[in-house]
Write a protein that holds these residues in place. Structure first.
Motif, PDB file in Angstrom:
ATOM      1  N   TYR A 130       0.839  -1.200   0.000  1.00 48.45           N
ATOM      2  CA  TYR A 130       0.000   0.000   0.000  1.00 48.45           C
ATOM      3  C   TYR A 130       0.877   1.255   0.000  1.00 48.45           C
ATOM      4  O   TYR A 130       2.067   1.214   0.317  1.00 48.45           O
ATOM      5  N   SER A 131       0.245   2.374  -0.330  1.00 50.41           N
ATOM      6  CA  SER A 131       0.922   3.663  -0.337  1.00 50.41           C
ATOM      7  C   SER A 131       1.236   4.047   1.106  1.00 50.41           C
ATOM      8  O   SER A 131       0.415   3.795   1.987  1.00 50.41           O
ATOM      9  N   PRO A 132       2.394   4.554   1.351  1.00 52.73           N
ATOM     10  CA  PRO A 132       3.352   5.226   0.482  1.00 52.73           C
ATOM     11  C   PRO A 132       4.460   4.329  -0.056  1.00 52.73           C
ATOM     12  O   PRO A 132       5.471   4.817  -0.557  1.00 52.73           O
ATOM     13  N   TYR A 133       4.308   3.018   0.033  1.00 58.12           N
ATOM     14  CA  TYR A 133       5.347   2.090  -0.413  1.00 58.12           C
ATOM     15  C   TYR A 133       5.169   1.752  -1.881  1.00 58.12           C
ATOM     16  O   TYR A 133       4.075   1.811  -2.414  1.00 58.12           O
ATOM     17  N   ASP A 134       6.265   1.369  -2.517  1.00 56.13           N
ATOM     18  CA  ASP A 134       6.287   1.097  -3.949  1.00 56.13           C
ATOM     19  C   ASP A 134       6.063  -0.392  -4.187  1.00 56.13           C
ATOM     20  O   ASP A 134       6.922  -1.211  -3.838  1.00 56.13           O
ATOM     21  N   PRO A 135       4.935  -0.757  -4.791  1.00 56.29           N
ATOM     22  CA  PRO A 135       4.683  -2.187  -5.025  1.00 56.29           C
ATOM     23  C   PRO A 135       5.624  -2.806  -6.051  1.00 56.29           C
ATOM     24  O   PRO A 135       5.700  -4.026  -6.162  1.00 56.29           O
ATOM     25  N   THR A 136       6.378  -1.993  -6.771  1.00 57.22           N
ATOM     26  CA  THR A 136       7.297  -2.535  -7.778  1.00 57.22           C
ATOM     27  C   THR A 136       8.744  -2.606  -7.280  1.00 57.22           C
ATOM     28  O   THR A 136       9.617  -3.028  -8.032  1.00 57.22           O
ATOM     29  N   ASP A 137       8.995  -2.226  -6.027  1.00 54.52           N
ATOM     30  CA  ASP A 137      10.391  -2.193  -5.572  1.00 54.52           C
ATOM     31  C   ASP A 137      10.959  -3.577  -5.283  1.00 54.52           C
ATOM     32  O   ASP A 137      12.163  -3.743  -5.162  1.00 54.52           O
ATOM     33  N   GLY A 138      10.090  -4.586  -5.189  1.00 57.49           N
ATOM     34  CA  GLY A 138      10.565  -5.937  -4.936  1.00 57.49           C
ATOM     35  C   GLY A 138      11.065  -6.145  -3.515  1.00 57.49           C
ATOM     36  O   GLY A 138      11.639  -7.186  -3.212  1.00 57.49           O
ATOM     37  N   ILE A 139      10.854  -5.176  -2.655  1.00 57.69           N
ATOM     38  CA  ILE A 139      11.356  -5.239  -1.283  1.00 57.69           C
ATOM     39  C   ILE A 139      10.220  -5.272  -0.268  1.00 57.69           C
ATOM     40  O   ILE A 139      10.219  -6.081   0.647  1.00 57.69           O
ATOM     41  N   SER A 140       9.261  -4.391  -0.431  1.00 57.72           N
ATOM     42  CA  SER A 140       8.205  -4.213   0.567  1.00 57.72           C
ATOM     43  C   SER A 140       7.284  -5.414   0.682  1.00 57.72           C
ATOM     44  O   SER A 140       6.842  -5.980  -0.315  1.00 57.72           O
ATOM     45  N   ILE A 141       7.001  -5.756   1.929  1.00 58.28           N
ATOM     46  CA  ILE A 141       6.002  -6.759   2.272  1.00 58.28           C
ATOM     47  C   ILE A 141       5.087  -6.091   3.296  1.00 58.28           C
ATOM     48  O   ILE A 141       5.567  -5.555   4.296  1.00 58.28           O
ATOM     49  N   CYS A 142       3.798  -6.110   3.033  1.00 57.74           N
ATOM     50  CA  CYS A 142       2.847  -5.434   3.907  1.00 57.74           C
ATOM     51  C   CYS A 142       1.930  -6.437   4.592  1.00 57.74           C
ATOM     52  O   CYS A 142       1.628  -7.501   4.037  1.00 57.74           O
ATOM     53  N   PHE A 143       1.500  -6.056   5.784  1.00 58.99           N
ATOM     54  CA  PHE A 143       0.636  -6.890   6.607  1.00 58.99           C
ATOM     55  C   PHE A 143      -0.515  -6.057   7.151  1.00 58.99           C
ATOM     56  O   PHE A 143      -0.416  -4.844   7.278  1.00 58.99           O
ATOM     57  N   ARG A 144      -1.568  -6.754   7.536  1.00 57.73           N
ATOM     58  CA  ARG A 144      -2.753  -6.159   8.154  1.00 57.73           C
ATOM     59  C   ARG A 144      -3.197  -7.077   9.277  1.00 57.73           C
ATOM     60  O   ARG A 144      -3.089  -8.301   9.178  1.00 57.73           O
ATOM     61  N   LYS A 145      -3.721  -6.459  10.338  1.00 52.19           N
ATOM     62  CA  LYS A 145      -4.289  -7.251  11.424  1.00 52.19           C
ATOM     63  C   LYS A 145      -5.586  -6.608  11.864  1.00 52.19           C
ATOM     64  O   LYS A 145      -5.611  -5.441  12.244  1.00 52.19           O
ATOM     65  N   PRO A 146      -6.691  -7.368  11.782  1.00 54.00           N
ATOM     66  CA  PRO A 146      -7.947  -6.840  12.320  1.00 54.00           C
ATOM     67  C   PRO A 146      -7.835  -6.751  13.836  1.00 54.00           C
ATOM     68  O   PRO A 146      -7.212  -7.610  14.468  1.00 54.00           O
ATOM     69  N   LEU A 147      -8.435  -5.734  14.390  1.00 54.11           N
ATOM     70  CA  LEU A 147      -8.408  -5.555  15.838  1.00 54.11           C
ATOM     71  C   LEU A 147      -9.755  -5.922  16.417  1.00 54.11           C
ATOM     72  O   LEU A 147     -10.784  -5.359  16.038  1.00 54.11           O
ATOM     73  N   THR A 148      -9.748  -6.858  17.307  1.00 51.84           N
ATOM     74  CA  THR A 148     -10.972  -7.257  17.986  1.00 51.84           C
ATOM     75  C   THR A 148     -11.037  -6.524  19.312  1.00 51.84           C
ATOM     76  O   THR A 148     -10.050  -5.960  19.775  1.00 51.84           O
ATOM     77  N   ALA A 149     -12.184  -6.539  19.914  1.00 48.36           N
ATOM     78  CA  ALA A 149     -12.331  -5.893  21.214  1.00 48.36           C
ATOM     79  C   ALA A 149     -11.385  -6.513  22.222  1.00 48.36           C
ATOM     80  O   ALA A 149     -11.126  -7.725  22.197  1.00 48.36           O
ATOM     81  N   ALA A 150     -10.855  -5.708  23.097  1.00 41.20           N
ATOM     82  CA  ALA A 150      -9.951  -6.200  24.130  1.00 41.20           C
ATOM     83  C   ALA A 150     -10.690  -7.153  25.058  1.00 41.20           C
ATOM     84  O   ALA A 150     -11.854  -6.943  25.386  1.00 41.20           O
ATOM     85  N   VAL A 151     -10.013  -8.181  25.478  1.00 40.12           N
ATOM     86  CA  VAL A 151     -10.583  -9.154  26.403  1.00 40.12           C
ATOM     87  C   VAL A 151     -10.383  -8.619  27.821  1.00 40.12           C
ATOM     88  O   VAL A 151      -9.257  -8.309  28.203  1.00 40.12           O
ATOM     89  N   PRO A 152     -11.475  -8.499  28.600  1.00 43.30           N
ATOM     90  CA  PRO A 152     -11.314  -8.015  29.982  1.00 43.30           C
ATOM     91  C   PRO A 152     -10.437  -8.962  30.783  1.00 43.30           C
ATOM     92  O   PRO A 152     -10.509 -10.171  30.631  1.00 43.30           O
ATOM     93  N   ARG A 153      -9.617  -8.391  31.647  1.00 44.92           N
ATOM     94  CA  ARG A 153      -8.724  -9.220  32.479  1.00 44.92           C
ATOM     95  C   ARG A 153      -9.236  -9.317  33.875  1.00 44.92           C
ATOM     96  O   ARG A 153      -9.827  -8.509  34.432  1.00 44.92           O
TER      97      ARG A 153
END
Length: 160
Positions: free
Chosen positions: A137-160
């Protein structure tokens, strides 16, 4: 002797974090020098777009850091680094958890990050902790052959 671990939320430019980030640059930059050639690396975060910097202090000494950066359309984890003397103790996962919690508190439903293909230890950490690969994704260059991007959905915090 038991070490004392404390956490501190600070701001961009904190000299304690800058020491860790300089060590990160010294360790990581050589891995990409041949791949990048004369191309500039992606622009680093700045004080204007970083919401906060997290520091892990072991006996008062900076041991780990990570930042939460606001991009125009998402929250992003940046500059996650563990000092060499403090690795293999679970600090990287703990920094990630705390940054994810901060993003959740800011109302984020998901959080993103970018790393490079010459950081297998980082890639393994992200995959092990529930991050999924996504298109570069932007601002990274998808053609640079270097960047690897990740995503993590955030769930509600578990009460302790």
């Amino acid at each position: 002797m038991t070490e004392s671990l404390t956490w501190e939320r600070t701001t961009w430019g904190d000299p304690r974090a800058e020491v860790l980030l300089a060590a990160m640059d010294a360790e990581i930059s050589p891995r990409y020098a041949a791949l990048r050639g004369t191309a500039a690396p992606p622009a680093p975060p700045s004080g204007e777009d970083v919401d906060h910097v997290l520091l892990a202090l072991v006996d008062g000494v900076p041991a780990a850091t990570g930042t939460l950066r606001r991009l125009p359309d998402r929250w992003e984890v940046k500059r996650l680094f563990i000092a060499a003397a403090h690795r293999r103790r679970g600090l990287a996962g703990a920094v990630l958890e705390r940054l994810e919690a901060s993003a959740r508190e800011l109302g984020a439903q998901e959080v993103y990050l970018q790393t490079g293909n010459r950081q297998p230890e980082a890639i393994a950490l992200y995959e092990r902790t529930g991050w999924e690969r996504v298109e570069v994704y932007s601002p990274y260059d998808p053609t640079d052959g270097i960047s690897i991007c990740f995503r993590k959905p955030l769930t509600a915090a578990v009460p302790r």
